[in-house]
Motif scaffolding. Structure first.
Motif, mmCIF file in Angstrom:
data_model
loop_
_atom_site.group_PDB
_atom_site.id
_atom_site.type_symbol
_atom_site.label_atom_id
_atom_site.label_comp_id
_atom_site.label_asym_id
_atom_site.label_seq_id
_atom_site.Cartn_x
_atom_site.Cartn_y
_atom_site.Cartn_z
ATOM 1 N N SER B 186 0.971 -0.969 0.055
ATOM 2 C CA SER B 186 -0.167 0.333 0.140
ATOM 3 C C SER B 186 1.060 1.608 0.036
ATOM 4 N N ALA B 187 1.966 1.168 -0.710
ATOM 5 C CA ALA B 187 2.760 2.266 -1.527
ATOM 6 C C ALA B 187 2.087 3.500 -1.892
ATOM 7 N N GLY B 188 2.274 4.160 -2.054
ATOM 8 C CA GLY B 188 1.472 4.739 -3.630
ATOM 9 C C GLY B 188 0.889 4.343 -4.103
ATOM 10 N N TYR B 189 0.342 5.329 -4.835
ATOM 11 C CA TYR B 189 -0.784 5.061 -6.693
ATOM 12 C C TYR B 189 -0.188 3.607 -6.984
ATOM 13 N N ASP B 190 -0.772 2.665 -7.443
ATOM 14 C CA ASP B 190 -0.792 1.495 -8.160
ATOM 15 C C ASP B 190 -0.472 1.704 -9.899
ATOM 16 N N LEU B 191 1.019 2.035 -9.936
ATOM 17 C CA LEU B 191 1.395 2.270 -11.443
ATOM 18 C C LEU B 191 1.378 1.334 -12.410
ATOM 19 N N THR B 192 1.682 0.009 -11.720
ATOM 20 C CA THR B 192 1.450 -0.846 -12.354
ATOM 21 C C THR B 192 -0.253 -1.352 -13.224
ATOM 22 N N ALA B 193 -0.761 -1.224 -12.315
ATOM 23 C CA ALA B 193 -2.083 -1.567 -12.604
ATOM 24 C C ALA B 193 -2.456 -0.068 -13.476
ATOM 25 N N LEU B 194 -2.243 0.776 -13.542
ATOM 26 C CA LEU B 194 -2.566 1.815 -14.158
ATOM 27 C C LEU B 194 -1.586 1.915 -15.888
ATOM 28 N N MET B 195 -0.258 1.180 -15.383
ATOM 29 C CA MET B 195 0.174 0.561 -16.985
ATOM 30 C C MET B 195 -1.119 -0.627 -17.735
ATOM 31 N N VAL B 196 -1.351 -1.182 -16.836
ATOM 32 C CA VAL B 196 -1.478 -2.942 -17.870
ATOM 33 C C VAL B 196 -3.101 -2.349 -17.981
ATOM 34 N N GLY B 197 -3.009 -2.328 -19.607
ATOM 35 C CA GLY B 197 -4.267 -1.851 -20.408
ATOM 36 C C GLY B 197 -4.409 -0.351 -21.023
ATOM 37 N N SER B 198 -2.958 0.010 -20.977
ATOM 38 C CA SER B 198 -2.577 1.182 -21.219
ATOM 39 C C SER B 198 -2.268 1.822 -23.004
ATOM 40 N N GLU B 199 -2.855 0.293 -23.283
ATOM 41 C CA GLU B 199 -2.338 -0.238 -24.753
ATOM 42 C C GLU B 199 -1.314 0.762 -25.708
#
Lengths: 459, 459
Positions: B186-199
């Motif tokens: 829980s350390a900050g914005y979930d950039l992995t999830a933001l990148m996954v699906g960002s085409e």
């Protein structure tokens, strides 16, 4: 009070009437939390009842450039909801409705102020439950914003996995919806995942859609003692690697067990303990428990103390959930600095043993416990809050734990979040990616009004 | 060719030598895909071998304001990797190494050009596998960027759930790391999830850390036929709601079964079919299959065609994976417009039956099949690519499917993504949240160089 603040409060009072408070007691109540961390107080506390009201509050704050900080149940451990720059605290306690339960799709729609215990009480008759269980009776909005998890994450996932959709009020009062009611989607950026864990810095959550799970047909639980700390943790690693579907696997070190015995009137053996729980069919639960039992025996476990009856299990988990007050009670007058790190399972033994040795070398008591099934553990460092040198020692221990977690490939926070307490550690974990977080924050909240000073580099 | 383009290509050629191509055949190959969708061609194709090279490519493109589009295996169905504004296509086929497998933590670190079949071949001896299976032998980088899923998502999740960490090159060439090796954070914005699906619109993925799963001890699979389409789908809904842990539950309508029989030399009963698979212990698999069997019988299933032997299962899933060419072969010379929607499980019967009726009312053949365990299904609309009126009919059918999915609370794309084909539908699904996606894109890629024109509102 500045003119802008007076004007903003006048507008807010016109909107909310007595549901806007500037009473000193109310302000003070929203300036403290479970933790030792203190910051400033808000200048007003708003108690909205609808999404439309939250949107209007944000519009007013946006117009007058007044900071906004969300408030759930006040159970956070890193000071997330303590305003660093005053402004309005938006207390969601009046927005605590369970809006709908969709049994067929195993979902609930609810307001952010609803607590997890209240949700599960209301779900009881449906055969479904919401598993994420951080211990405290937190609000579900707060749990989403912290990306909370807890004892059952090893089986059911964290808030990341169980929040399906959100309604969010943005900094300027706009209302957006993220996610859909479908079980999955590849339609654009995953804004739900971006909001979960954002600690109120990107928007104010006004509605959540959560994934529910079927109440297991059969449950069994046990406590089992180990000759030493390393054996208990090595047993966890072996169990997880074998793929036994544990519903919970909690570690308590000897000091924690002693505190729990004293506090809950139990007579658990004074040794490092694993509390385990299995969910499934009656036969499946038996099989899983037997497989776990033979692994535990390999690591020298002294055998099980089974809790197959509901009452025994309730007592066991009540004890676990009371570990925090139990530990506090071992040193009257002390306050706790609760640490929270998470490491890869393969490095767990190393992380826990080194931490234990580090605390033992210090003058402070610091029992260790944790949700070890996903590599997550805590030390509860007991300090005299009036002795700055003790507080400083605790902070150094906590920082060394975080740095050790990073060195082992882990993270500075498994589930408590960053808040005020861990902000300084963010660049060590994220490097250049921290600047990317800052860019996202600027894009969504250009005037830095939403919980300003938290989570991203200071502005 | 503009001066800026000449200068950029000169710099890129100096960096990559023969691994920068402007050969017409290479450009043409990167201007087409599985789908009917066509856009422009790139002006050059780069074949980097290291993250450092990708970073240098991005620096050069950034300096000269040249668009960059990532390319994996070219199997996407919505034209994601077709450049809308020329520029450089970055082909990851030479970055296809499996960098490390961590058996203890059940993780693999790999380059984006590695395909899922190659990964699983290399994993065979470890007892672990990577379950996400979209059918095509896609690259894992491409699968992450599309947030792909497929037949096993009902049990093992999608790319959202199985990408743990990423290395990403940003628009200006900066290299960031998202996520950690810990099971949660829980350390900050979930950039992995933001990148996954960002085409590919927010960064170029140069390394992935994926979650692996233990190869199941026992597997059993079966095909079972139903009297009509509604019964088959109702059976899926009941099965999912009962909580039987299905590893796969695939639906094939009668037209799909006919095509598969003809193409794969099988003699499956000509009826709506469910293909199911169970993973677990030998006894667990038997129990699950028995429970599923009794539900299927309630919905009039004609009984099972069991495939307990590995060869029989391989034949069954080979047939399922060959459904697309099998359907194409039913109309020689035809091309397919493959649709992809996802709805809440409770609305699945409604969605599939209405879609079937809509296609039956049209002049086009359009078999329906799908990963119905998570509400996701496809129609494969066969058109004469030289007949614009047929293409127009197919597009209208596809749009109505997407609008129907939205009306039922679902999404316009369950797993194929947006690409070029579905961009116009984005505002209908996301409303104001689409503007939030645009703000994030502007924040991370202010010069709009990464796969420009995709996923977010046009600039």
């Amino acid at each position: 009070m500045s003119d802008a603040l007076v004007a903003a409060l006048t507008d807010l009072a016109a909107l909310l009437g007595p549901r806007l408070s500037t009473a000193p007691a109310v302000l003070a109540q929203h300036a403290q939390s479970e933790s030792l961390i203190r910051a400033g107080a808000p200048q007003a506390v708003a108690f909205p009842e609808t999404t439309a009201e939250v949107s209007r509050i944000a519009q007013i704050c946006h117009r007058h450039r007044l900071p906004m900080t969300g408030w759930g149940a006040g159970t956070s451990l890193e000071g997330h909801a303590l305003p660093l720059r005053g402004g309005v605290t938006i207390d969601f306690s009046r927005m605590d409705a369970l809006l709908s339960v969709d049994v067929d799709d195993m979902r609930a729609r609810l307001q952010p102020g609803l607590t997890r215990e209240a949700l599960n009480t209301q779900l009881r008759a449906t055969g479904l439950f919401f598993p994420v269980d951080p211990g405290a009776n937190a609000s579900l909005g707060g749990m989403a914003m912290t990306r909370a998890s807890g004892t059952t994450a090893v089986r059911y996932g964290t808030m990341r996995d169980n929040v399906l959709a959100l309604e969010v009020v943005l900094a300027d009062g706009q209302i957006i919806r993220t996610g859909s009611a479908a079980p999955k989607s590849s339609a654009g950026y995953d804004l739900t995942a971006l909001m979960v864990g954002s600690e109120g810095t990107l928007g104010l959550v006004t509605e959540l859609t959560l994934r529910l799970h079927g109440q297991p047909e059969a449950v069994s639980a046990a406590a089992c003692a180990f000759p030493d700390l390393a054996s208990a943790v090595e047993c966890v690693i072996a169990t997880i690697q074998t793929g036994i579907p544990m519903a919970r696997i909690e570690f308590l070190d000897e000091a924690t067990v002693a505190a729990c015995n004293a506090h809950s009137g139990l007579a658990l053996p004074l040794a490092p303990l694993l509390l385990v729980e299995f969910h499934g069919s009656p036969r499946g639960v038996k099989e899983d428990a037997a497989r776990f039992g033979s692994i535990a025996a390999e690591f020298g476990s002294q055998g099980f103390d089974w809790a197959s009856q509901q009452e025994d299990r309730t007592r066991l988990w009540k004890m676990r959930h009371a570990a925090y007050p139990a530990i506090l009670a071992t040193r009257p007058g002390a306050k706790a600095i609760v640490t929270d790190v998470c490491v890869p399972i393969s490095r767990l033994a190393e992380a826990v043993t080194e931490t234990r040795a580090d605390i033992d070398d210090s003058p402070l008591p610091g029992p260790i416990l944790g949700h070890v099934g996903d590599g997550n553990f805590h030390a509860i460092l007991l300090v005299d809050p009036n002795d700055p040198s003790e507080v400083a020692v605790a902070k150094r221990l906590a920082n060394r734990m975080a740095e050790r977690a990073l060195r082992l490939g882990g993270t500075i926070s498994g589930e408590h979040g960053i808040g005020i307490g861990k902000l300084a550690l963010m660049p060590q974990e994220h490097g250049q990616a921290w600047a990317v977080m800052a860019a996202i924050k600027r894009a969504l909240d250009p005037h830095n009004l939403l919980n300003p000073g938290k989570l991203v580099p200071g502005r």
